[in-house]
Design an enzyme around this catalytic site. Structure first.
Site, short mmCIF file in Angstrom:
data_model
loop_
_atom_site.label_atom_id
_atom_site.label_comp_id
_atom_site.label_asym_id
_atom_site.label_seq_id
_atom_site.Cartn_x
_atom_site.Cartn_y
_atom_site.Cartn_z
N GLY A 189 3.23 -0.97 4.15
CA GLY A 189 3.24 0.45 3.81
C GLY A 189 4.64 0.87 3.40
O GLY A 189 5.08 0.65 2.27
N GLY A 190 5.36 1.46 4.34
CA GLY A 190 6.68 2.05 4.07
C GLY A 190 7.63 1.18 3.25
O GLY A 190 8.24 1.64 2.28
N SER A 224 4.39 -2.06 10.08
CA SER A 224 5.85 -2.10 10.12
C SER A 224 6.44 -3.45 9.73
O SER A 224 7.42 -3.90 10.32
CB SER A 224 6.37 -1.66 11.49
OG SER A 224 5.94 -0.33 11.76
N GLU A 266 -4.35 -4.92 11.27
CA GLU A 266 -3.34 -3.88 11.35
C GLU A 266 -3.49 -3.12 12.66
O GLU A 266 -4.29 -2.18 12.74
CB GLU A 266 -3.50 -2.90 10.18
CG GLU A 266 -3.33 -3.53 8.83
CD GLU A 266 -2.81 -2.52 7.81
OE1 GLU A 266 -1.76 -2.78 7.22
OE2 GLU A 266 -3.44 -1.47 7.64
N GLY A 314 3.39 2.43 10.59
CA GLY A 314 4.29 3.56 10.33
C GLY A 314 5.10 3.98 11.55
O GLY A 314 5.73 5.03 11.56
N GLU A 321 -6.11 4.77 8.56
CA GLU A 321 -5.96 6.20 8.24
C GLU A 321 -7.27 6.77 7.71
O GLU A 321 -7.60 7.92 7.96
CB GLU A 321 -4.82 6.38 7.23
CG GLU A 321 -3.47 6.16 7.90
CD GLU A 321 -2.39 5.59 7.00
OE1 GLU A 321 -2.52 5.63 5.77
OE2 GLU A 321 -1.40 5.06 7.57
N ASN A 328 0.86 -1.19 0.00
CA ASN A 328 0.00 0.00 0.00
C ASN A 328 0.90 1.24 0.00
O ASN A 328 1.55 1.53 1.00
CB ASN A 328 -0.88 -0.06 1.26
CG ASN A 328 -1.62 1.25 1.53
OD1 ASN A 328 -1.76 2.09 0.64
ND2 ASN A 328 -2.08 1.42 2.76
N TRP A 329 0.92 1.94 -1.11
CA TRP A 329 1.82 3.10 -1.23
C TRP A 329 1.29 4.33 -0.50
O TRP A 329 1.99 5.33 -0.40
CB TRP A 329 2.03 3.48 -2.69
CG TRP A 329 2.61 2.44 -3.57
CD1 TRP A 329 3.02 1.16 -3.20
CD2 TRP A 329 2.86 2.54 -4.97
NE1 TRP A 329 3.50 0.49 -4.29
CE2 TRP A 329 3.41 1.32 -5.40
CE3 TRP A 329 2.66 3.55 -5.91
CZ2 TRP A 329 3.77 1.08 -6.72
CZ3 TRP A 329 3.02 3.32 -7.22
CH2 TRP A 329 3.58 2.10 -7.61
N LYS A 330 0.03 4.31 -0.11
CA LYS A 330 -0.60 5.49 0.50
C LYS A 330 -0.46 6.67 -0.48
O LYS A 330 -0.50 6.46 -1.68
CB LYS A 330 0.00 5.77 1.88
CG LYS A 330 0.02 4.49 2.73
CD LYS A 330 0.33 4.70 4.16
CE LYS A 330 0.26 3.35 4.87
NZ LYS A 330 0.46 3.42 6.30
N HIS A 347 -9.00 1.18 5.86
CA HIS A 347 -7.67 1.38 6.44
C HIS A 347 -7.78 2.32 7.64
O HIS A 347 -8.60 3.26 7.62
CB HIS A 347 -6.72 1.95 5.38
CG HIS A 347 -5.30 1.94 5.84
ND1 HIS A 347 -4.79 2.90 6.68
CD2 HIS A 347 -4.29 1.05 5.62
CE1 HIS A 347 -3.52 2.61 6.94
NE2 HIS A 347 -3.20 1.50 6.32
P1 PGA Z 1 3.59 0.41 7.49
O1 PGA Z 1 2.07 0.58 7.01
O2 PGA Z 1 4.08 -0.89 6.87
O3 PGA Z 1 4.31 1.61 6.97
O4 PGA Z 1 3.56 0.33 8.98
C1 PGA Z 1 1.19 -0.50 6.97
C2 PGA Z 1 -0.16 -0.07 6.47
O5 PGA Z 1 -0.61 1.03 6.81
O6 PGA Z 1 -0.82 -0.84 5.75
#
Ligand code: PGA
Length: 254
Positions: A237-238, A216, A170, A176, A100, A9-11, A98
């Site tokens: 994510g990251g 993470s 998650e 993050g 966020e 997931n690139w956000k 998600h």
């Molecule tokens: P992260 O994000 O790997 O940067 O912690 C995970 C996500 O939000 O799906």
């Protein structure tokens, strides 16, 4: 055997050129270096979807997913993107709920249930995210929170529709932050999620549902997480923003 799925997931990262360069590199690295059966899903911002779907046409195990969708079919909803539009770009998956989006855009379970229906209506597999905040975990409320998130957004589905859903656990405190849930903590929640699905739909259905872990995930912790019996992949994510780290996580999955 249930499907293993590794999704990045690139956000809100990468412009068009950067995004296409990342997929071009990562898809080839994965093709050359990975012999396993996991499905790989790139989840870029909307603007990349169509071009990436075309790039991946000749990569049988690699797919593209959207980060969100509208709960409406069409109409006067400025700025929204419908599931028919997403489907027409060659997309197979959509991330729903998600943390966020729950946190910054006030998405709640009832609304997410409608988005799940919109996905399933157009043969898109939702990747439905659930997970507790740090406060909720410290108050030992995580099971209760997750049960409500899953029940309110998914349990109106019939079993055959439920089988199209991917669940992602998650924990919000691990997203993050560099803090990963321990494998034991993640496995405990994954087994709990499978258990509540089994109570509702029976063990046979629950055993087929892919449950990804997210928060993470890195090349250094992926293999251990993937060794747990109920962890069927990752939502990353990251570490999905670089071809090398994304590919190395993919390679950690048998
Ligand atoms: P992260 O994000 O790997 O940067 O912690 C995970 C996500 O939000 O799906």
């Amino acid at each position: 055997m249930r499907k293993k799925i590794i999704a990045g997931n690139w956000k809100m990262n990468k412009n068009l050129e950067e995004g296409l360069a990342l997929v071009s590199e990562a898809s080839n690295m994965i093709k050359d270096e990975y012999n396993g059966n996991a499905k790989i899903v790139f989840i870029p911002p909307f603007i990349h979807l169509n071009a990436i779907a075309k790039m991946l046409e000749s990569y049988p195990n690699q797919f593209v997913g959207a980060q969100n969708c509208s709960n409406h079919e069409s109409g006067a909803y400025t700025g929204e993107i419908s599931t028919t539009m997403i489907k027409s770009c060659g997309v197979n998956y959509v991330v729903i709920g998600h943390s966020e989006r729950r946190q910054y855009f006030n998405e709640h379970n009832q609304w997410l249930a409608q988005k799940i229906d919109a996905c399933l209506k157009h043969q898109l597999s939702p990747i439905y995210c659930c997970g507790e905040t740090l406060e909720e975990r410290e108050a030992n409320k995580h099971f209760e929170v997750i049960e409500k998130q899953i029940g309110e957004a998914l349990f109106h589905l019939h079993a055959d529709a439920m089988l199209q859903v991917v669940v992602a656990y998650e924990p919000v405190w691990a997203i993050g932050t560099g803090k990963t849930a321990s494998t034991a903590q993640a496995q405990e929640v994954h087994a709990f999620i499978r258990g509540i699905i089994a109570n509702k739909y029976g063990k046979e259905v629950a055993d087929q549902i892919t449950i990804q872990y997210g928060g993470s995930v890195k090349p250094e912790n992926a293999a251990e997480l993937f060794s747990a019996p109920d962890i069927d992949g990752a939502l990353i994510g990251g570490a999905a923003l670089q071809s090398r780290s994304f590919t190395d996580i993919v390679k950690a999955m048998e």
